[in-house]
Design a protein around this motif. Structure first.
Motif, PDB file in Angstrom:
ATOM      1  N   VAL A   5       1.021  -0.796   0.141  1.00  0.00           N
ATOM      2  CA  VAL A   5      -0.505  -0.623   0.192  1.00  0.00           C
ATOM      3  C   VAL A   5       0.968   1.500  -0.035  1.00  0.00           C
ATOM      4  CG1 VAL A   5      -1.684   1.385   0.979  1.00  0.00           C
ATOM      5  CG2 VAL A   5      -1.478  -1.487   1.268  1.00  0.00           C
ATOM      6  N   GLU A   6       0.501   2.151  -1.256  1.00  0.00           N
ATOM      7  CA  GLU A   6       1.770   3.504  -1.112  1.00  0.00           C
ATOM      8  C   GLU A   6       1.311   3.513  -1.257  1.00  0.00           C
ATOM      9  OE1 GLU A   6       2.021   0.663  -5.525  1.00  0.00           O
ATOM     10  OE2 GLU A   6       0.119   1.126  -3.676  1.00  0.00           O
ATOM     11  N   SER A   7       1.838   5.203  -0.426  1.00  0.00           N
ATOM     12  CA  SER A   7       0.919   6.425   0.326  1.00  0.00           C
ATOM     13  C   SER A   7       2.556   7.699   0.013  1.00  0.00           C
ATOM     14  CB  SER A   7       0.813   6.703   1.806  1.00  0.00           C
ATOM     15  OG  SER A   7       1.904   6.315   2.700  1.00  0.00           O
ATOM     16  N   GLY A   8       1.799   8.710   0.254  1.00  0.00           N
ATOM     17  CA  GLY A   8       1.957  10.229  -0.261  1.00  0.00           C
ATOM     18  C   GLY A   8       2.455  10.955  -1.662  1.00  0.00           C
ATOM     19  N   GLY A   9       1.626  10.438  -2.253  1.00  0.00           N
ATOM     20  CA  GLY A   9       1.937  10.789  -3.705  1.00  0.00           C
ATOM     21  C   GLY A   9       0.891  12.170  -3.116  1.00  0.00           C
ATOM     22  N   GLY A  10       0.740  13.038  -4.201  1.00  0.00           N
ATOM     23  CA  GLY A  10       0.115  14.412  -4.173  1.00  0.00           C
ATOM     24  C   GLY A  10       0.234  15.767  -5.165  1.00  0.00           C
ATOM     25  N   LEU A  11       0.093  17.188  -5.370  1.00  0.00           N
ATOM     26  CA  LEU A  11       0.504  17.712  -5.771  1.00  0.00           C
ATOM     27  C   LEU A  11       1.222  18.539  -5.421  1.00  0.00           C
ATOM     28  CD1 LEU A  11      -0.615  19.657  -8.687  1.00  0.00           C
ATOM     29  CD2 LEU A  11      -2.283  20.747  -6.986  1.00  0.00           C
ATOM     30  N   VAL A  12       2.636  19.164  -6.244  1.00  0.00           N
ATOM     31  CA  VAL A  12       3.859  19.743  -5.858  1.00  0.00           C
ATOM     32  C   VAL A  12       3.696  20.887  -6.486  1.00  0.00           C
ATOM     33  CG1 VAL A  12       5.541  17.836  -6.565  1.00  0.00           C
ATOM     34  CG2 VAL A  12       5.642  19.370  -4.706  1.00  0.00           C
ATOM     35  N   GLN A  13       4.627  21.926  -6.653  1.00  0.00           N
ATOM     36  CA  GLN A  13       5.216  22.392  -7.282  1.00  0.00           C
ATOM     37  C   GLN A  13       6.761  21.658  -7.991  1.00  0.00           C
ATOM     38  OE1 GLN A  13       5.099  26.540  -5.942  1.00  0.00           O
ATOM     39  NE2 GLN A  13       2.573  26.766  -6.645  1.00  0.00           N
TER      40      GLN A  13
END
Length: 118
Positions: A5-13
C-alpha cells in the motif's frame, strides 16, 4: 500473498519535494528487493529505483539520480522514496513493487499519483 500500500503522493510545485511510503503486509519474506516504478499517461511503466533487503545495494534510473533517494525499514516492512527537486516530467503514478530481484517483481501496490506543476 503480499499486499503493498503506497501513500504520500499529491500535487507539488516544480522544485518541491514529496516522500512516498509503501507498507507491506501479508506473507512478507526476508531477502526481497523492493522498488519503485512509475507510469506517466500514454507511456510505459518505467523503473525508478530499487533497494536490496539489507539496503546495501541501490539502483536508480538515470533521470532521478541525485534527486531521489530510496530507503527501507524492515522492522516496519516499509520502503520509502524521498523525491527532491521534482520536475513536471516526474508526473506519473508511482508503484511500489516487491520481488526477488530488481528485474522481477512479484507483487505490486495500487499506485499513488504524483503531479508536479510547472
Amino acid at each position: 500473498q503480499v499486499q503493498l500500500v503506497e501513500s504520500g503522493g499529491g500535487l507539488v510545485q516544480a522544485g518541491g519535494s514529496l516522500r512516498l511510503s509503501c507498507a507491506a503486509s501479508g506473507r512478507t519474506s526476508s531477502g526481497n528487493t523492493m522498488g519503485w516504478l512509475r507510469q506517466a499517461p500514454g507511456k510505459e511503466r518505467e523503473f525508478v529505483a530499487s533497494i536490496s533487503w539489507t539496503g546495501a545495494v541501490k539502483y536508480y534510473a538515470d533521470f532521478v539520480k541525485g534527486r531521489f533517494t530510496i530507503s527501507r525499514d524492515n522492522a516496519k516492512n516499509t520502503v520509502y522514496l524521498q523525491m527532491n527537486g521534482l520536475k513536471s516530467e516526474d508526473t506519473a503514478v508511482y508503484y511500489c513493487a516487491s520481488g526477488p530481484t530488481r528485474i522481477r517483481w512479484d507483487y505490486w501496490g495500487q499506485g499513488t499519483q504524483v503531479t508536479v506543476s510547472s
